[in-house]
Write an enzyme that holds these catalytic residues in place. Structure first.
Site, PDB file in Angstrom:
ATOM      1  N   SER A 132       0.794  -1.240   0.000  1.00  0.00           N
ATOM      2  CA  SER A 132       0.000   0.000   0.000  1.00  0.00           C
ATOM      3  C   SER A 132       0.819   1.280   0.000  1.00  0.00           C
ATOM      4  O   SER A 132       0.252   2.366  -0.155  1.00  0.00           O
ATOM      5  CB  SER A 132      -0.933   0.017   1.213  1.00  0.00           C
TER       6      SER A 132
ATOM      7  N   LYS B 233       0.297   3.557  -2.857  1.00  0.00           N
ATOM      8  CA  LYS B 233      -0.901   4.387  -3.057  1.00  0.00           C
ATOM      9  C   LYS B 233      -0.613   5.878  -3.211  1.00  0.00           C
ATOM     10  O   LYS B 233      -1.120   6.513  -4.141  1.00  0.00           O
ATOM     11  CB  LYS B 233      -1.912   4.124  -1.939  1.00  0.00           C
TER      12      LYS B 233
ATOM     13  N   TYR C  84      -3.073  -2.594 -10.595  1.00  0.00           N
ATOM     14  CA  TYR C  84      -3.012  -2.383  -9.140  1.00  0.00           C
ATOM     15  C   TYR C  84      -2.214  -3.506  -8.466  1.00  0.00           C
ATOM     16  O   TYR C  84      -1.348  -3.252  -7.623  1.00  0.00           O
ATOM     17  CB  TYR C  84      -4.433  -2.298  -8.567  1.00  0.00           C
TER      18      TYR C  84
ATOM     19  N   TYR D  60      -4.004   4.002   7.626  1.00  0.00           N
ATOM     20  CA  TYR D  60      -5.259   3.258   7.732  1.00  0.00           C
ATOM     21  C   TYR D  60      -6.142   3.876   8.822  1.00  0.00           C
ATOM     22  O   TYR D  60      -6.134   5.079   9.022  1.00  0.00           O
ATOM     23  CB  TYR D  60      -5.005   1.775   8.031  1.00  0.00           C
TER      24      TYR D  60
ATOM     25  N   VAL E  24       1.342  -3.626   3.974  1.00  0.00           N
ATOM     26  CA  VAL E  24       1.347  -4.902   4.692  1.00  0.00           C
ATOM     27  C   VAL E  24       2.611  -5.723   4.433  1.00  0.00           C
ATOM     28  O   VAL E  24       2.818  -6.757   5.056  1.00  0.00           O
ATOM     29  CB  VAL E  24       0.087  -5.766   4.385  1.00  0.00           C
TER      30      VAL E  24
HETATM   31  N1  GLN Z   1      -2.098  -5.755  -1.954  1.00  0.00           N
HETATM   32  C1  GLN Z   1      -2.777  -5.416  -0.761  1.00  0.00           C
HETATM   33  C2  GLN Z   1      -4.254  -5.218  -1.022  1.00  0.00           C
HETATM   34  O1  GLN Z   1      -4.615  -4.578  -1.955  1.00  0.00           O
HETATM   35  C3  GLN Z   1      -2.160  -4.188  -0.170  1.00  0.00           C
HETATM   36  C4  GLN Z   1      -2.703  -3.957   1.172  1.00  0.00           C
HETATM   37  C5  GLN Z   1      -1.879  -3.108   2.086  1.00  0.00           C
HETATM   38  O2  GLN Z   1      -0.654  -2.967   2.035  1.00  0.00           O
HETATM   39  N2  GLN Z   1      -2.592  -2.605   3.041  1.00  0.00           N
HETATM   40  O3  GLN Z   1      -5.077  -5.725  -0.283  1.00  0.00           O
END
Ligand code: GLN
Length: 306
Positions: A64, A67, A189, A248, A266
């Site tokens: 993430s 993003k 993505y 988050y 994550v």
């Molecule tokens: N690839 C993960 C997802 O889209 C990334 C999630 C994350 O790092 N929070 O669920």
């Protein structure tokens, strides 16, 4: 001075190296298989000088943390108004993979949750998924100062297990938010989540943002390559959503305890930006229940206070 900073960085790392709280992400086997003790800490000054401590050359997937960079690219490519028409800037207070949109506007609440991130991918221009991905890869690499590549096994797993993200993408399509075919957008993505980075790459990417934020008149320049990568206005907006939504549903805790624009993933990484000053990259894959690296949060919070 350099020696002092290095010593301080080592100290912070040593202080948190024993952290055994948290758990590895397990939703795909590749993330569950990593060494739980991996621990890298990197700091890049906005002039490009890098300090490293611990496992700063260990590669992990960006997840993430991608993003904010794709959001910045979308802003750069199609402009703020066009992006704002599709993605909000309000903290959601929900889990990153919540199947949700703003109740009134039917657009993702912000670009730091999956719904907003998937929409942001669809806003990056490209006639084909490959073209779109190439643009993203070029931008990330420009920020990191080296060509980044994906981990094919993680990409394959993300794709195989991505039902939740498929649900989100199809929901967005039904609300007219997605530009393009949901499966094609998701493919990009999943690829962008699978970029392999080190804590030093993250620190350099953050330092790029830090420097851009400081160079209002000149626009963003990568401290390593001297290349201009995007506009400062874009960076200011990106940093704003990192402050309010980057960690988050722990974004409020983070903002009050640390205050820096940041983003976690994550894979165990955290990127944090001290605008005008420096970028921080941390890697420690044990995550708390919100999906944020436990030791990474503690270290990133300690860094700028030194
Ligand atoms: N690839 C993960 C997802 O889209 C990334 C999630 C994350 O790092 N929070 O669920």
């Amino acid at each position: 001075m350099a020696e002092l900073v290095q010593r301080y960085l080592n100290l912070i790392r040593d202080e948190h190296a024993g952290v055994t709280d948290g758990a590895l992400a397990t939703y795909i086997p590749e993330l569950a298989d990593v060494d739980p003790n991996g621990f890298g800490l990197s700091l890049s000054l906005s002039d490009g000088y890098v300090y490293e401590s611990g496992d700063a050359t260990v590669e992990f997937t960006i997840q993430s943390i991608s993003k904010p960079f794709t959001y910045a690219l979308a802003l750069d490519q199609i402009g703020q108004d066009a992006v704002d028409a599709r993605i909000g800037v309000e903290p959601s207070g929900e889990a990153f993979n919540e199947i949700s949109v703003d109740a009134a506007k039917k657009t993702p609440k912000n670009p730091m949750i999956n719904a907003g991130a998937i929409a942001a991918v669809s806003l990056v221009p490209g006639a084909t998924p490959d073209e779109r991905f190439a643009r993203i890869r070029e931008f990330y690499s420009a920020c990191a100062g080296r060509p980044l590549d994906i981990d094919p096994a993680v990409y394959a797993s993300e794709k195989k297990t991505g039902s939740r993200n498929r649900a989100i993408a199809y929901m967005l399509q039904s609300f007219g938010v997605l530009d393009g075919d949901p499966d094609e957008v998701l493919d990009v993505y999943f690829r962008q989540c699978s970029f392999k980075v080190t804590s030093t790459d993250l620190a350099r990417m953050a330092a790029t943002l830090a420097r851009m934020a400081a160079t209002l008149a000149r626009g963003g320049v990568n401290p390593m390559t001297g290349r201009r990568v995007t506009d400062t206005v874009v960076v200011q907006r990106t940093l704003a959503v990192m402050v309010t939504c980057g960690m988050y549903d722990a974004a409020g805790d983070w903002a009050s305890a640390v205050g820096m624009p940041a983003k976690s993933g994550v894979g165990g990484g955290i990127v944090a930006v001290l605008p005008g000053q420096l970028g921080i990259g941390v890697y420690s894959p044990l995550l708390d229940d919100k999906g944020n690296s436990v030791a990474g949060s503690a270290c990133a919070g300690a860094c700028p206070n030194g």
